[in-house]
Design an enzyme around this catalytic site. Structure first.
Site, PDB file in Angstrom:
ATOM      1  N   ASP A 247       0.974  -1.009   0.550  1.00 36.21           N
ATOM      2  CA  ASP A 247      -0.282  -0.449   0.328  1.00 36.21           C
ATOM      3  C   ASP A 247       1.074   1.006   0.077  1.00 36.21           C
ATOM      4  O   ASP A 247       2.102   1.349   0.661  1.00 36.21           O
ATOM      5  CB  ASP A 247      -0.515   0.215   1.470  1.00 36.21           C
ATOM      6  CG  ASP A 247      -2.072   0.858   1.550  1.00 36.21           C
ATOM      7  OD1 ASP A 247      -2.494   1.240   0.070  1.00 36.21           O
ATOM      8  OD2 ASP A 247      -1.625   2.235   2.467  1.00 36.21           O
TER       9      ASP A 247
ATOM     10  N   GLU B  75      13.120 -15.557  -0.597  1.00 39.67           N
ATOM     11  CA  GLU B  75      13.090 -16.739   0.417  1.00 39.67           C
ATOM     12  C   GLU B  75      12.720 -18.276   0.311  1.00 39.67           C
ATOM     13  O   GLU B  75      12.834 -18.954   0.770  1.00 39.67           O
ATOM     14  CB  GLU B  75      14.017 -16.499   2.164  1.00 39.67           C
ATOM     15  CG  GLU B  75      14.771 -15.648   2.438  1.00 39.67           C
ATOM     16  CD  GLU B  75      14.601 -14.769   3.714  1.00 39.67           C
ATOM     17  OE1 GLU B  75      13.975 -15.403   4.442  1.00 39.67           O
ATOM     18  OE2 GLU B  75      15.739 -13.915   4.384  1.00 39.67           O
TER      19      GLU B  75
END
Ligand code: NOJ
Length: 517
Positions: free
Chosen positions: A199, A234
């Site tokens: 956002d 990851e």
């Protein structure tokens, strides 16, 4: 689905509060969403993006997050959210959640601690607290929702909020803030979410030394997203999608470098008026910006912050501008619907991913006549009731039946639905092959099966007509003129947004065709 599913995905935006209510309290929730997953699978959604689902006092529809690691009780529980992620995956739908890094809620633990701890404390250093200039705020910055961007607390200090006072801004120069959000990302990736919508992504870094208001697009913001990207990587194929409103496309492209976000919303296309030249210019600009860096473009016709396309495209002014929202401007809805149908085929034929905001597939118009006392958008309050704001595109969906709440809830919807929506329910539209819903279903099915990810090539076309073909051989033609135009020689018409006139494409109509030869 492949590891790069997001490059060409059709992503459906769920504004949970207004999607479907499972427990009868009038507020959409996870139970409602879970019960409608097959609707989204049938529609052809590859992924769902949910607006913030965290505990929130709802001062800004959930963009005032009180706890980044839990679920708003009126929406459900964390366990239910985990179930939802699994169930979505089971029907082949990826899940994207919304993270709000610029600001939290004034009811968030950290902010309450900051208030209690007082000036000069470690707790206050997580936000932007400052002394005022006498009785005046530290500077003259204005909130994006109207009014001053600073609010004073009991001990006399002020805190910064670029949005509502209930949304204090975090201090992103503080490593504690950086760490906290890394942890939040891991929390949700561990629970299986496939992507994060970020956002207000460009406004996290503030420059208080400047004489101007200076918080948009500072270079230091990129370091934040590099950190986020390392975490996403990851976990394998998890993605970051930025809400980046920037007029400068070169600056915009910097967010899409290979070690930052995967994609970002392309608002330029959404903001342009319904005009061939303007939309072609936007498409060209978008492709020029994205292709060299290998990032897929995104195409957005609407979201929870902007007027519904059917209404917007039926107005005398068809562009969108945050500064001048044009709420309530009269609209010819029949014309707007024609254009919105054509716009959908245009957007879905372009290279990259496409977003569908809930209700867009039903052709819902903006609701302009919500009574003032029911309006909840902080823009309405902060503008002293002069700008109605965004509630009109957030009215709960009509699912079935002849009268409100149209299968949305067994209780009273948090915003009233127009009685005229009985024509627009998902049920009514499913039974009508010419409905907006059937157009979206068919278009998304053909898009998935036949569009491919090859390049776009413009075809020669008369003025006021856009025509291009994709490497797969699927071509799209859109007529913006008042009179019909002949379609280019073709083997087959795959889909049109409205009936052809003989072999000609009428005004404000789009066609997907296979060219001959
Ligand atoms: C952008 C969101 O889309 C909007 O709904 C919200 O009000 C602001 N960011 C502030 O979080």
């Amino acid at each position: 689905m492949s590891e790069t599913w997001w490059r060409g995905a059709a992503i459906y935006q769920v504004y949970l509060r207004s999607f479907a209510d499972g427990n009868g309290d009038g507020i959409g929730d996870l139970a409602g969403l879970r019960s409608r997953l097959s609707y989204l699978a049938d529609l052809g959604a590859d992924a769902i993006w949910l607006n913030p689902w965290y505990p929130s006092p709802m001062a800004d529809g959930g963009y005032d997050v009180a706890d980044y690691r839990d679920i708003e009780p009126s929406f459900g529980t964390l366990a239910e959210a985990e179930k939802f992620i699994q169930e979505a995956h089971a029907v082949g739908i990826k899940t994207i959640i919304d993270i709000v890094p610029n600001h939290g809620s004034d009811q968030q633990e950290w902010f309450l601690q900051a208030l209690a701890a007082g000036p000069g404390s470690r707790e206050r250093a997580r936000f932007w607290f400052a002394e005022g200039r006498g009785d005046l705020p530290p500077n003259d910055w204005q909130s994006i929702f109207g009014g001053p961007a600073w609010t004073r607390v009991a001990d006399g200090q002020w805190y910064l909020h670029l949005f509502a006072p209930e949304q204090p801004d975090f201090n992103w120069t503080n490593p504690e803030v950086v760490e906290e959000f890394h942890d939040v990302l891991r929390f949700w990736f561990e629970r299986g979410v496939d992507g994060i919508r970020i956002d207000s992504a460009a406004v996290l870094i503030k420059d208080f030394d400047s004489v101007e208001e200076s918080y948009t697009d500072h270079d230091a913001v990129h370091e934040i997203y590099r950190g986020w990207r390392r975490i996403a990587d990851e976990y394998g194929d998890r993605i970051l999608i930025g809400e980046v409103w920037l007029p400068d496309q070169e600056r915009f492209a910097l967010y899409l470098r290979p070690d930052e976000m995967h994609t970002a919303f392309n608002f330029d296309f959404m903001a342009r008026p319904w005009a061939a030249g303007e939309l072609r210019a936007s498409i060209d600009l978008t492709l020029e910006t994205h292709l060299p860096i290998g990032a897929p473009p995104t195409w957005v016709l609407s979201n929870h912050d902007v007027p519904r396309p059917v209404t917007k495209y039926g107005r005398a002014v068809t562009s969108f501008d945050h500064g001048e929202r044009r709420d309530g401007m009269p609209s010819d809805l029949a014309l707007g619907e024609r254009r919105a149908r054509a716009a959908a085929l245009l957007a879905m034929a372009l290279p990259g991913s496409v977003y569908v905001y809930q209700g867009e597939e039903l052709g819902l118009p903006e609701v302009d006549d919500i009574p003032g006392e029911l309006r909840q958008d902080p823009i309405w309050r902060r503008s002293k009731h002069t700008v109605p704001g965004r509630d009109g595109c957030r009215v709960p969906l009509p699912w079935s039946g002849e009268e409100p709440p149209f299968g949305y809830s067994t209780g009273e919807p948090w915003l009233p639905q127009p009685a005229s929506w009985k024509e627009l329910t998902a049920e009514a539209q499913s039974a009508d092959p010419n409905s907006m819903l059937c157009l979206y279903r068919t278009a998304l099915r053909i898009r998935r099966a036949e569009l491919g990810d090859g390049a776009l090539r413009w075809l020669e076309a008369p003025s006021g007509v856009l025509a291009f073909t994709r490497e797969s051989g699927l071509a799209c033609v859109v007529n913006f003129n008042a009179d019909p135009v002949a379609l280019p020689p073709h083997e087959k018409v795959l889909l049109t947004s409205g009936p052809l006139e003989g072999d000609a494409l009428p005004s404000d109509t789009a066609a997907w065709i296979r060219l001959s030869g």
